[in-house]
Design an enzyme around this catalytic site. Structure first.
Site, PDB file in Angstrom:
ATOM      1  N   SER A  91      28.325 -15.479 -11.445  1.00 22.92           N
ATOM      2  CA  SER A  91      28.743 -16.363 -10.360  1.00 22.92           C
ATOM      3  C   SER A  91      30.219 -16.153  -9.989  1.00 22.92           C
ATOM      4  CB  SER A  91      28.518 -17.821 -10.762  1.00 22.92           C
ATOM      5  OG  SER A  91      29.236 -18.136 -11.944  1.00 22.92           O
ATOM      6  N   ASP A 287      35.379 -27.628 -11.952  1.00 18.46           N
ATOM      7  CA  ASP A 287      34.426 -27.559 -13.060  1.00 18.46           C
ATOM      8  C   ASP A 287      34.958 -26.752 -14.234  1.00 18.46           C
ATOM      9  OD1 ASP A 287      34.391 -25.035 -12.026  1.00 18.46           O
ATOM     10  OD2 ASP A 287      32.255 -24.997 -11.527  1.00 18.46           O
ATOM     11  N   HIS A 290      34.955 -22.272 -11.897  1.00 15.39           N
ATOM     12  CA  HIS A 290      35.088 -21.682 -10.570  1.00 15.39           C
ATOM     13  C   HIS A 290      36.347 -22.252  -9.897  1.00 15.39           C
ATOM     14  CE1 HIS A 290      30.717 -21.532 -11.508  1.00 15.39           C
ATOM     15  NE2 HIS A 290      30.857 -20.292 -11.030  1.00 15.39           N
TER      16      HIS A 290
END
Length: 864
Positions: A91, A287, A290
């Site tokens: 990600s 978070d 990210h």
């Protein structure tokens, strides 16, 4: 009683400090360039490993010692040329992929449009036909990753369906091995996987991509992680993984500046941008995993600079120095550059070789010093901005720094105020030097900090530039109204003085004459003033005629500058016939921005002369009129600042030609409202004012860097920036001062129509003769323009003396009576087989120079 002691500064203290700063900068540059940065001269490694944020908004990133490039559409097309970019990973890699696509094409998404389709592949194409592919593979163990990293021969393709090698291949993995350690095998399996990929890349005979990037395992903010992630992701494991990557891809031996022999196997052809982790800040993540788009967007910009900087066209402005070589000069450029660099030394050598020397004579004769100064200054300037000898970094605006530097400069200026006993008159020589000096300091601070983005600063700076042009109109109009000297010699002296060093830099630095817009602009306006005053000059003593003539000139120039088609045709003609590549649009913008302020200066000159002619200052109500004008000027300043703060820079540019004369005239009134103000001036500001033209031109390369896009750095690092500012300022002012003196001397030599035994020395005569006119610094009235007020024994003001022609300082009869002059150095074209010396006249010399420039322009190579 013992006399009172007074403390005075050594007048040579500034020269000593500037010389010491230059020597120290050369020494530091030599040690850093040839030893410390020997293994990374292009700063590619610095770009990917070292840097810092310049602002609190995380919008300006500064690599260590170099400047990054901001890519536009045309740059992207030049670099990528419809090629492909491939991103494979987790990600974090996906977030970088979307920021890269958005940077290349703003119409493409900057994030996945559907949260349910995050763990899928993406394939997007930009408007420049650049294809960007993302493969979801957080463990880098699928066929996609292996297909791009497997060993290949020169006949293999990267994938079965692709025939072109990608321009960029990005691999990112690691966090999923920690998050799902029970099923993935954890750290040992990650190490084995990375070792396999790196061995494949090293063994391949064909590059997997133009640039292969292995992303570092991203640092986390553990306090913001969810409990599930925090239980398995540990910072110590991430540090170990990144250490392993750095060791494998960049062997420690290559980081040692004294390791002159590289291991036979060499480094793996991949890059680990470890600086990505330095860019992370806990405030930029929600978070803990990210980070914000501003941070990731800057990471994408770093990848573009690593990939594309070397592919950019090798033309000025050289605003990117990270991972980019400076171009090697063309043969003609080398010839011109070498000619300028050896000009001074060769002339000095020939003078010592062929002229008689005395035992007590100086090592360097006075007449050779200007030539050596020009050659030496060009060498230093070229070294600064056309090589990696000194570093370049980005500008950074800080309101506190801007205010501090302005207040400090004001304090120094006020501390050096000196007053003379007599009234020096309106806009006298010292006053205009001072005016130019403090304005130039403000402009330099403005450029150094990159304050052009702040409209509240940009708008007043435009007024400062207009003030220079106001002095151009005032000074030259005053001269022609008083002296009526329209000779070619004076025109040549002014134009050569304005343009000599500018043209030298344009050829030696391979830039453009209009790039140094200041000298072309004042040259243009000087010619306008000259032509206006020359037309019907025998009627210049008639005020109505003069007023009408000025209005007609203003209307004509305004109309011409509004004809875009005419300017385009003229510049196209210059390009076709003379090989001159100038931008008609840029020139029109520069001229139209201050199109009427020069005429305000000319009307002011007329008003001052007529006020003296009619003795208006002797009127009983004159003091009251002065007080009223001063009050009106204060109100005008208040109105102007309220006005300019209400518009941004683009809106203000529309109104600037109309309103710029208001603060300029208000300042002139206030500065000359009392005799005490007229007779006092700041010596520090006046010193800068006397070399204001040189500081304006030389700053483009020596104090600033990257053709004004950055700043010159001798000692890198954020904490050393104040010391670097002091160091570079000292030798920048030193070089500017000596270039100003040398240019004045060479102007007198070039425009000297009479044979002279020696090159004129640096002394400046106070006699307003044609010879002294060449020494006149631009934008100011000559010394004789403002005559001192004559008073009788009782203090009553007497009418001014009538203007009389100025006689030469010494006539030939006087020199004949004194006897023959002592033997001295000759110059010009010596006829070696005789004692005769043949010398070109002023017009012939300038014609030869023009022909040489025309030939250079026609033969010059301009990259497409």
């Amino acid at each position: 009683m013992a006399p009172k002691r007074t403390f005075t500064f050594n007048p040579y203290l500034g020269r000593y400090a500037g010389s010491a700063a230059l020597i120290l900068a050369l020494l530091v540059g030599f040690l850093r360039y040839f030893i410390v940065d020997r293994v990374d001269p292009l700063h590619c490694h610095s770009l990917s490993t070292k840097g810092r944020w310049l602002d609190e908004n995380f919008s300006s990133w500064q690599p260590n010692g170099c400047m990054m490039h901001s890519y536009a559409d045309r740059d992207i097309e030049t670099c990528l040329n419809s090629k492909r970019m491939v991103f494979i990973g987790d990600s974090v890699t996906r977030q970088l992929y979307f920021q890269m696509t958005h940077a290349l094409d703003a119409t493409l998404p900057a994030a996945p449009t559907d949260d349910d389709r995050k763990h899928v592949d993406y394939d997007l194409t930009t408007s420049q036909n650049v294809r960007l592919s993302f493969f979801w593979d957080p463990f880098l163990n699928t066929s996609n990753a292996l297909a791009f990293t497997r060993p290949r021969t020169v006949f293999d393709s990267a994938t079965s369906g692709d025939t072109d090698t990608p321009s960029l291949l990005v691999l990112g993995s690691g966090l999923w091995y920690l998050r799902y350690a029970d099923t993935s095998g954890g750290l040992p399996v990650w190490e084995a996987m990375m070792e396999r990929h790196l061995e494949n890349l090293s063994a391949s005979r064909r590059k997997a991509a133009d640039l292969v990037v292995v992303l570092p395992v991203e640092n986390i903010v553990q306090s913001k992680l969810s409990p599930e992630r925090a239980s398995t992701m540990q910072p110590s494991d991430i540090d170990a993984m990144n250490s392993d990557l750095t060791h494998r891809i960049r062997p420690p031996s290559l980081l040692d500046p004294f390791a002159f022999f590289v291991p036979p196997d060499g480094p793996i052809s991949a890059t680990v941008p470890s600086v990505f982790n330095e860019m992370l800040d806990s405030s930029q993540t929600d978070d803990g995993l990210h980070f914000s788009t501003s941070v990731v967007r800057m990471q994408a910009k770093i990848l573009l600079n690593l990939l594309c900087n070397e592919k950019l066209p090798k033309v000025y402005p050289f605003d990117s120095t990270c991972c980019r070589r400076y171009p090697w000069p063309t043969p003609l450029h080398i010839l011109v550059l070498a000619g300028v660099l050896v000009w001074g030394p060769v002339c000095w050598f020939l003078a010592r070789r062929y002229n008689a020397r005395t035992s007590d004579g100086p090592l360097i004769p006075q007449e050779q010093i200007p030539l050596l100064i020009i050659s030496g200054s060009v060498a230093v300037i070229y070294l600064a901005d056309r090589s990696g000898f000194w570093l370049k970094e980005h500008k950074q605006f800080s309101p506190w720094t801007f205010a501090f530097l302005c207040i400090l400069s004001l304090a120094v200026g006020l501390a050096t105020v000196k007053r003379v006993d007599s009234d020096q008159g309106i806009l006298n020589r010292e006053q205009t030097d001072e005016w130019k000096g403090w304005m130039q300091i403000a402009i330099l601070i403005y450029h150094y900090l990159g304050a052009s983005k702040v409209s509240g600063i940009y708008n007043p700076i435009r007024v400062l530039v207009a003030s220079y042009l106001f002095m151009t109109g005032y000074g030259h109009a005053t001269f022609y109204l008083k002296k009526a000297d329209f000779s070619f010699l004076r025109v040549a002296q002014i134009l050569v003085r304005l343009n000599f060093f500018t043209l030298v830099l344009a050829y030696t630095m391979n830039t453009d004459y209009l790039f140094y817009y200041f000298a072309p602009l004042v040259s243009w306006w000087y010619l306008i003033v000259y032509g206006t005053m020359l037309a019907g000059s025998r009627f210049n003593d008639r005020t109505p005629f003069l007023v009408i003539k000025l209005l007609l000139s203003m209307s004509f120039i305004t109309a011409v500058m509004r004809m875009d088609w005419l300017l385009t045709a003229i510049f196209a003609f210059l390009e076709r016939i003379c090989g001159i590549h100038w931008s008609a649009r840029e020139w029109a913008f520069r001229v139209n921005l201050d199109i009427w302020i020069v005429y305000a200066g000319m009307f002011s000159a007329l008003a001052v002369i007529k006020s003296r002619e009619y003795r208006i200052t002797d009127h009983p109500r004159w003091p009251m009129a002065v007080k009223g004008a001063a009050c009106a000027s204060v109100l005008a300043f208040v109105w102007y600042f309220a006005f300019e703060l209400s518009y941004d820079k683009f809106e203000y540019n529309v109104y600037h030609p109309l309103v710029s004369c208001i603060p300029v005239l208000a300042f002139v009134v206030l500065r000359n409202s009392t005799e005490a103000l007229r007779s006092a001036s700041s010596q520090a500001f006046a010193f800068i004012g006397r070399c204001s033209l040189e500081t304006f031109i030389i700053q483009y390369h020596l104090w600033l860097a990257g053709d004004t896009k950055g700043i010159l750095v001798v000692i890198p690092g954020k904490r050393w920036r104040p010391l670097n500012l002091v160091l570079t300022t000292l030798f920048f002012v030193l070089v500017s001062h000596y270039v100003a003196v040398a240019t004045g001397e060479l102007t007198k030599w070039i425009c000297d129509s009479k044979p002279a035994p020696t090159l004129p020395t640096a002394s400046v005569s106070n006699t307003p003769s044609s010879e002294n006119a060449a020494q006149e610094i631009v934008f100011q009235a000559p010394v004789s323009l403002e005559l001192p007020v004559r008073k009788d024994n009782e203090g009553n003001v007497l009418p001014p003396e009538p203007d009389t022609p100025v006689r030469p300082a010494r006539r030939w009869v006087d020199r004949l009576a004194e006897g023959s002059p002592a033997p001295s150095n000759r110059r010009g074209f010596r006829v070696w087989y005789g004692e005769a010396e043949w010398r070109l006249g002023v017009k012939s010399r300038l014609l030869v120079v023009m022909l040489v420039m025309w030939l250079l322009n026609v033969l010059w190579w301009y990259p497409s």
